[in-house]
Write a protein that holds these residues in place. Structure first.
Motif, PDB file in Angstrom:
ATOM      1  N   PHE A 332       0.845  -1.209   0.000  1.00  0.00           N
ATOM      2  CA  PHE A 332       0.000   0.000   0.000  1.00  0.00           C
ATOM      3  C   PHE A 332       0.870   1.246   0.000  1.00  0.00           C
ATOM      4  N   ILE A 333       0.398   2.260  -0.699  1.00  0.00           N
ATOM      5  CA  ILE A 333       1.037   3.573  -0.612  1.00  0.00           C
ATOM      6  C   ILE A 333       0.071   4.484   0.128  1.00  0.00           C
ATOM      7  N   VAL A 334       0.528   5.087   1.222  1.00  0.00           N
ATOM      8  CA  VAL A 334      -0.330   6.052   1.925  1.00  0.00           C
ATOM      9  C   VAL A 334       0.167   7.463   1.625  1.00  0.00           C
ATOM     10  N   GLY A 335      -0.780   8.410   1.642  1.00  0.00           N
ATOM     11  CA  GLY A 335      -0.417   9.806   1.416  1.00  0.00           C
ATOM     12  C   GLY A 335      -0.132  10.107  -0.044  1.00  0.00           C
ATOM     13  N   PHE A 336      -0.724   9.314  -0.950  1.00  0.00           N
ATOM     14  CA  PHE A 336      -0.573   9.642  -2.372  1.00  0.00           C
ATOM     15  C   PHE A 336      -1.303  10.957  -2.641  1.00  0.00           C
ATOM     16  N   CYS A 337      -0.893  11.653  -3.704  1.00  0.00           N
ATOM     17  CA  CYS A 337      -1.443  12.965  -4.054  1.00  0.00           C
ATOM     18  C   CYS A 337      -2.976  12.963  -3.964  1.00  0.00           C
ATOM     19  N   GLU A 345      -9.520   6.058   4.794  1.00  0.00           N
ATOM     20  CA  GLU A 345     -10.410   5.150   5.547  1.00  0.00           C
ATOM     21  C   GLU A 345     -10.879   3.993   4.658  1.00  0.00           C
ATOM     22  N   ARG A 346     -11.027   4.257   3.376  1.00  0.00           N
ATOM     23  CA  ARG A 346     -11.418   3.170   2.455  1.00  0.00           C
ATOM     24  C   ARG A 346     -10.308   2.119   2.382  1.00  0.00           C
ATOM     25  N   THR A 347      -9.070   2.600   2.410  1.00  0.00           N
ATOM     26  CA  THR A 347      -7.939   1.655   2.401  1.00  0.00           C
ATOM     27  C   THR A 347      -7.947   0.830   3.687  1.00  0.00           C
ATOM     28  N   VAL A 348      -8.209   1.504   4.807  1.00  0.00           N
ATOM     29  CA  VAL A 348      -8.281   0.781   6.093  1.00  0.00           C
ATOM     30  C   VAL A 348      -9.367  -0.297   6.004  1.00  0.00           C
ATOM     31  N   GLY A 349     -10.504   0.081   5.426  1.00  0.00           N
ATOM     32  CA  GLY A 349     -11.616  -0.869   5.297  1.00  0.00           C
ATOM     33  C   GLY A 349     -11.210  -2.080   4.472  1.00  0.00           C
ATOM     34  N   LEU A 350     -10.492  -1.827   3.381  1.00  0.00           N
ATOM     35  CA  LEU A 350     -10.040  -2.945   2.532  1.00  0.00           C
ATOM     36  C   LEU A 350      -9.116  -3.871   3.324  1.00  0.00           C
ATOM     37  N   VAL A 351      -8.186  -3.272   4.057  1.00  0.00           N
ATOM     38  CA  VAL A 351      -7.234  -4.098   4.830  1.00  0.00           C
ATOM     39  C   VAL A 351      -7.986  -4.907   5.891  1.00  0.00           C
ATOM     40  N   PHE A 360       2.999  -4.557   3.025  1.00  0.00           N
ATOM     41  CA  PHE A 360       4.126  -3.638   3.036  1.00  0.00           C
ATOM     42  C   PHE A 360       3.531  -2.251   2.794  1.00  0.00           C
ATOM     43  N   ILE A 361       3.785  -1.342   3.714  1.00  0.00           N
ATOM     44  CA  ILE A 361       3.139  -0.025   3.630  1.00  0.00           C
ATOM     45  C   ILE A 361       4.208   1.055   3.439  1.00  0.00           C
ATOM     46  N   PHE A 362       3.986   1.914   2.442  1.00  0.00           N
ATOM     47  CA  PHE A 362       4.970   2.936   2.105  1.00  0.00           C
ATOM     48  C   PHE A 362       4.311   4.309   2.087  1.00  0.00           C
ATOM     49  N   LYS A 363       5.085   5.316   2.505  1.00  0.00           N
ATOM     50  CA  LYS A 363       4.615   6.695   2.360  1.00  0.00           C
ATOM     51  C   LYS A 363       4.950   7.129   0.940  1.00  0.00           C
ATOM     52  N   TYR A 364       4.017   7.813   0.302  1.00  0.00           N
ATOM     53  CA  TYR A 364       4.261   8.251  -1.074  1.00  0.00           C
ATOM     54  C   TYR A 364       5.519   9.122  -1.136  1.00  0.00           C
ATOM     55  N   LYS A 385       1.188  11.571   6.409  1.00  0.00           N
ATOM     56  CA  LYS A 385       1.645  10.308   5.786  1.00  0.00           C
ATOM     57  C   LYS A 385       2.121   9.347   6.876  1.00  0.00           C
ATOM     58  N   LYS A 386       2.886   9.881   7.784  1.00  0.00           N
ATOM     59  CA  LYS A 386       3.459   9.062   8.849  1.00  0.00           C
ATOM     60  C   LYS A 386       2.355   8.442   9.712  1.00  0.00           C
ATOM     61  N   ARG A 387       1.389   9.291  10.063  1.00  0.00           N
ATOM     62  CA  ARG A 387       0.305   8.792  10.916  1.00  0.00           C
ATOM     63  C   ARG A 387      -0.503   7.717  10.187  1.00  0.00           C
ATOM     64  N   ARG A 388      -0.811   7.970   8.913  1.00  0.00           N
ATOM     65  CA  ARG A 388      -1.574   6.964   8.160  1.00  0.00           C
ATOM     66  C   ARG A 388      -0.773   5.668   8.031  1.00  0.00           C
ATOM     67  N   ASN A 389       0.521   5.807   7.825  1.00  0.00           N
ATOM     68  CA  ASN A 389       1.373   4.612   7.748  1.00  0.00           C
ATOM     69  C   ASN A 389       1.263   3.802   9.052  1.00  0.00           C
TER      70      ASN A 389
END
Ligand code: 5AD
Ligand code: SF4
Length: 484
Positions: A332-337, A345-351, A360-364, A385-389
């Motif tokens: 996953f990439i968090v904090g994308f443009c 939150e949709r990404t959280v729901g998917l996970v 594997f989670i990456f900051k954009y 980004k950090k918090r979402r990661n």
């Protein structure tokens, strides 16, 4: 000024030069480093792990995120002094960052002797030699993706896979085999299509010959590599097409190969023939790495992933229906443009719903030369980004722990990889003779046993679990006959 380099020949008393290599990045880079070392060994070099002993210092680099590049530039800064002390030493920057930054590496680090892109790695020995002979740095990169026809660009990214070097592998029993080079997906955030060139599937004959060679060398586990490995397709002259599933069947027949994996898959190319092959072949690892990147359709569209979140979830359901018990992992990439809190939150729901083995989670990270960098502002603040990661990782970790704990009491078949690092030590164990291995679902298992088990398949009864590790015990009966 007569320095040592002009009066004492390079290399040791036997005339063998020493090469030191550091690799950052993905499995593709580990494989490239293995192949570079194999080629250099043919030219009389030997591998050293001591940078001070080296006649050639090589960095095989990654440019997928800024952090990976920063690491290399600071290493290059550090070794400036080595070059001052020992001017005869050759310094090389290889791989993705070499292709991306090209000549600007020589401007930033003038003590570098060779800059060699991923499509030119077969020429490392000659280029090191030429840099010495001509007394000036050598730059060897492939064509830019807009600098010619598809044929000329493809031809500028050369493959050189058959050279193998067992000492560079993670273990003597495990090896990577490249089935594809490059990528044509052009996800907007990603630099890989620019630095690794057009998608090319290697001929099946070459892949099988390499797999046979590895099996003859004692390799038991083969991992097929491609940026989008399940897009593998090779057309023969007679019109027949070989797909990844065909490769799995063929490799499965090679005596000595006991486990086969493939990474990384692309969601849109997860065809039923592949899933059925994994289901039907007992030596195929029941593990698939298939990155989702985001759970929000709007973000997926901006990433140009070419699927929706519901398509991805339907694909997951199909995978699980076809291969009961399959373990799936994702990126996953968090904090994308433009990623809003709602998108995240949709990404959280998917996970939460997907129950990945791990993610594997990456900051954009902005990559110059990508579509995203040209089109969208990098507008999510670093702290967000950090918090979402952290938040997404916490959700995934809780799921991994829960699913791992469900395995307690089961017995798994494990390929023993080696000694376990002390960091994964089980509480209450003294840590002596702790071994580590993986199940057919790619789960890490730590257990006590003699080193003689390394490279063998054994049964382990799972007794405890953390989010990343299972802890178990080998039934006493299975240890009978194994020297303690
Ligand atoms: N920023 C952050 N992560 C990235 N990845 C690829 N490009 C970027 C980028 N610009 C991640 C993707 C990919 C993994 C190998 O790296 O999640 O699947
Ligand atoms: Fe990059 Fe997308 Fe290709 Fe993966 S599929 S290498 S993320 S462009």
């Amino acid at each position: 000024m007569a320095d040592d380099a002009t009066t004492i020949p390079d290399g040791d008393a036997r005339g063998r030069k020493k090469v030191y290599i550091e690799t950052v990045g993905c499995q593709m880079n580990l494989l490239d480093s293995e192949l570079v070392i194999a080629r250099l060994r043919d030219e009389g070099y030997e591998l050293t792990t001591d940078i001070d002993q080296a006649d050639a210092i090589l960095y095989n680099t990654c440019s997928v995120r800024q952090h990976a590049e920063d690491k290399i530039y600071s290493a290059l800064g550090r070794i400036k002094n080595v070059k001052k002390r020992k001017p005869g030493v050759s310094i090389g920057v290889l791989g993705c960052m070499a292709q991306k930054d090209q000549g600007s590496i020589l401007k930033r680090a003038p003590h570098v002797d060779v800059v060699i892109g991923p499509g030119q790695l077969g020429r490392v020995p000659q280029l090191l030699e030429e840099a010495k002979r001509e007394g000036k740095p050598q730059l060897a990169v492939s064509l830019d993706r807009r600098a010619g026809t598809r044929e000329t660009i493809t031809a500028s990214f050369e493959g050189y896979d058959p050279d193998r070097e067992p000492s560079m592998r993670p273990s003597p029993f495990q090896a990577f085999v490249r089935v594809m080079m490059g990528c044509d997906k052009f996800c907007t955030y990603c630099i890989v299509p620019s630095v690794r060139g057009p998608e090319q599937s290697r001929p099946p004959g070459a892949i099988l010959a390499e797999a046979r060679l590895l099996a003859a060398q004692g390799v038991k586990e083969i991992t097929l590599l491609g940026q989008t490995v399940n897009s593998y397709k090779h057309r023969e002259g007679d019109g027949r097409t070989t797909r990844l599933s065909d490769l799995l069947y063929a490799i499965h027949d090679i005596p000595g190969v006991e486990r086969i994996k493939f990474i990384t898959s692309f969601p849109n190319d997860m065809t039923d023939d592949l899933l059925q092959a994994v289901r039907d072949l007992p030596r195929a690892s029941r593990y698939i790495h298939v990155p989702a990147q985001s759970g929000c359709d709007e973000v997926l569209r901006r990433m140009k992933r070419m699927y929706s979140a519901s398509f991805y979830e339907e694909m997951l359901a199909r995978m699980r229906e076809t291969i009961p018990g399959v373990a799936v992992s994702s990126d996953f990439i968090v904090g994308f443009c433009g990623e809003s809190e709602e998108s995240f939150e949709r990404t959280v729901g998917l996970v939460e719903r997907a129950r990945f083995k791990n993610s594997f989670i990456f900051k954009y990270s902005r990559r110059q030369g990508t579509k995203a960098d040209a089109l969208f502002p990098d507008d999510v603040p670093e702290a967000v980004k950090k918090r979402r990661n952290n938040d997404l990782l916490a959700v995934q970790t809780a799921i991994s722990l829960e699913d791992n704990r469900r395995l307690i009491g089961e017995t798994a078949e494990v390929l023993v990889e080696g000694r376990s690092r002390s960091t994964t030590r089980r509480e209450g164990w003294d840590g002596t003779d702790q071994l580590t291995g993986r199940t057919a679902c790619d789960r890490i298992v730590v257990f006590e046993g003699p080193e003689e088990l390394v490279g063998r398949f054994i049964r382990v009864r799972i007794e405890d679990a953390s989010a990343v590790t299972l802890f178990g015990r080998v039934p006493a009966a299975d240890l009978a006959g194994v020297p303690a």
